[in-house]
Design an enzyme around this catalytic site. Sequence first.
Site: not given
Length: 529
Positions: A465-467, A312
Site C-alpha cells: 500500500f505504498h504508491h 513494495h
Amino acid sequence: MNREPSERVDVCVVGAGPAGSLMADRLAERGHDVVVLEAGPRFDSEDRERRMERDIRPAHGPDSVWEMGGARDAYESSGERHYPLNAARVKGVGGSTLHWQGMVMRLHEQDFRVESETGVGADWPIAYDDLKPYYADAEDAFGVAGASDNPFAPPREEPHPLPAFPPSYSDSLFAEACEELGIAMHSVPNARLSESRDDRSACVGYGTCKPVCPSGAKYDATIHVERAEERGVHVIDRAPVQRLEHGDAGERVTAAVYATPEGEEHRQAAREFVLAAGGVENPRLLLLSESEQYPDGLANSSGAVGKYFMDHLFAGVGGTLDEPTRQNHVGFNTSETHQFYDRPDDSRGAIKLEFLNYAGPSPAEMALSGDNWGDEMLDRIRANYGTHVAVGALVEQQPRKENRIRLDPETTDDHGNPVPDVVWSLSDYERRTVERANEIQRRILDELGADVTWTVGPDSTGPAFHHMGTTRMGDDPADSVVDAQLRTHDLSNLTVASSSVFPTGGAMNPTLTIAALALKAADHVDERL
Ligand SMILES: Cc1cc2nc3c(=O)[nH]c(=O)nc-3n(C[C@H](O)[C@H](O)[C@H](O)COP(=O)(O)OP(=O)(O)OC[C@H]3O[C@@H](n4cnc5c(N)ncnc54)[C@H](O)[C@@H]3O)c2cc1C
Ligand code: SF4
C-alpha cells in the site's frame, strides 16, 4: 462551513495528507496565505474509539472504517495482478496516515544512486546528503521514537526525538536464532509517541494502530492540519479538485477547480500550486486536466505521467512454536533487519525484513469470528492463540513503464470523471527478490524450531500500500515530470509532493521520505514567493 474560494492566496495545496499538510504548515509559518482543498471529509477525533470497534467486528470490512468505497472512490484494476486500491488509501483530512502503521525509515544512500551502482532502476537527481537535514526535520514533525542502533542505517547527526520502544517478547526469541545465523537485529523507528509530547499522550497499547489509533499516540497528518489552521491556513474539506487550469501561454497554473457537496463548482486562484493528492490521484488529476494545448494531460510533455507505478511487495513466512510467543500485545513492530537491504549487484532488489508482533489472530478477533460461546469459546481461543511467529519483508519493485495509472474512460466517479485504472504486474527480478526474502525468512524460522505453516511468496505476494513513481523526479524533462525541487518541468508554479515523485522505491516505508521531500519543496516554493 465556508467553501467559497479565498480572494488573494499565495499557495493552493491539493490534498490534506502528510505531504500537503506539512507543506501548508511550513509555508504558513513563513508568512504565506495558504488554502488547502481536500476531497474527503473531516473525521471527528471523538469518534475514533467507535471506528476502532468497527474494525474489530468481523461484519465490517477494513475499507469501511474510514468510509472508503462507493462512486467517489471507484477504480479499475486491469493489470496482470489485481490491485486493491481502496484498502491502500484513505480520503479525508489526514489522508492515508489515518490508517497507516507508522513505520518511518530513511532511505539508504545507495537508493539515490542505484542505477549507477547496479545498472538497475534509476538514479535520483538528489543525493542522501541533500535530504539529510530534512529527514531530521521530518522525524521531529512526526515525533519519531527510535534508537541509533542500526548498523546498516545511513549516517545521521542527531538522535531520534523520542526513545525507542523496547523490543517485544517474541523479538527476544528471534534474537537467539538470528545470533546463530549472523543476522543483526535492530530497533524500528516508529511515528508513535513513546513518551507524552505537547498535549498528546504516550502509546497505551491498544494494538489497533492500523487502521485506527484511538488515543492519538500514532502520528497522523491531522496534527499538521490543525497546526496550519492555527497559523491561518483555510482548509476546505469535501472539496475534490476536478482539474487544474493553465493560462494562455501554458506556462503557469491559474486555478484549481473544485466541487462542493452543495453541487457548486469554484475556482481557487493562487500564485503557486502544490499537488499533494497521493500517488494515484496526483497523476490522475494531471491526466484529467488535459486541454487544447496539453491534450495528453498537464505536465506530461515527457509522457511519463502515470507511468512507472511501483509499490513494495510483501514476502513472509510464518508458523507456530511449542511455547508462548505473546503476539498482538503490541500493535506495531519493534525489531527489523536492514542487513539484506543494499543490493550487491543487479541480481536482486532491496529487502527489508520485519519481525512481526502480530502473527496469528488476536483473542478479540477469534472471539468475534467463532460461532461458539462460554467454555467452548475459551477452549478454542486457548488452543489457537499465542504460539504464532512470523517474519515479514518489504521487497523492492523496479520502475517499469508498463506499470501505470491511466484513466478508464468506461467508468466515471460521482462527478463524471474517468476513474483511475491501476495496471500492475511483477517482473522476474522482483520474483527473485521475493524468493530470496523467503529463503532468509525460512532459515530464521527453521533455526527457531518453528513449524512453518504459511509462506507468502512470488505467486501469492501483494502490495504494501505504498504508491510510488507516477510523476517521477529527474533532471531530464524528456523522461521525468518534476525536477529536483519537485517543480514540474512544464509549468513553473506547479509543485508535486508525494511518493509519486520517487524515481525508485527502495524497500523502506515511504512516508518519512515524502515528509522530508515536502519540507524541502516548501523551502523552494517559499524562495519563489
Ligand atoms: C494500511 C496502510 C499502512 C501503511 N503503513 C505505512 C507505514 O508504516 N509507513 C509508511 O511510511 N507509510 C505507510 N503507509 C503509506 C502512507 O500512508 C502514505 O505513504 C502517505 O499517507 C502518503 O502521503 P500523501 O500525503 O502523499 O498522500 P495521502 O496520505 O494519500 O493524502 C492525499 C490526500 O489527498 C486527497 N485527495 C485526493 N484526490 C484529491 C482531489 N482531487 N482533490 C482534493 N484532494 C484530493 C485525499 O483525499 C487524501 O486525503 C501505509 C498506508 C496504508 C494504507
Ligand atoms: S498501540 Fe499505541 S499507537 Fe497503536 S493504537 Fe494503541 S495507542 Fe495507538
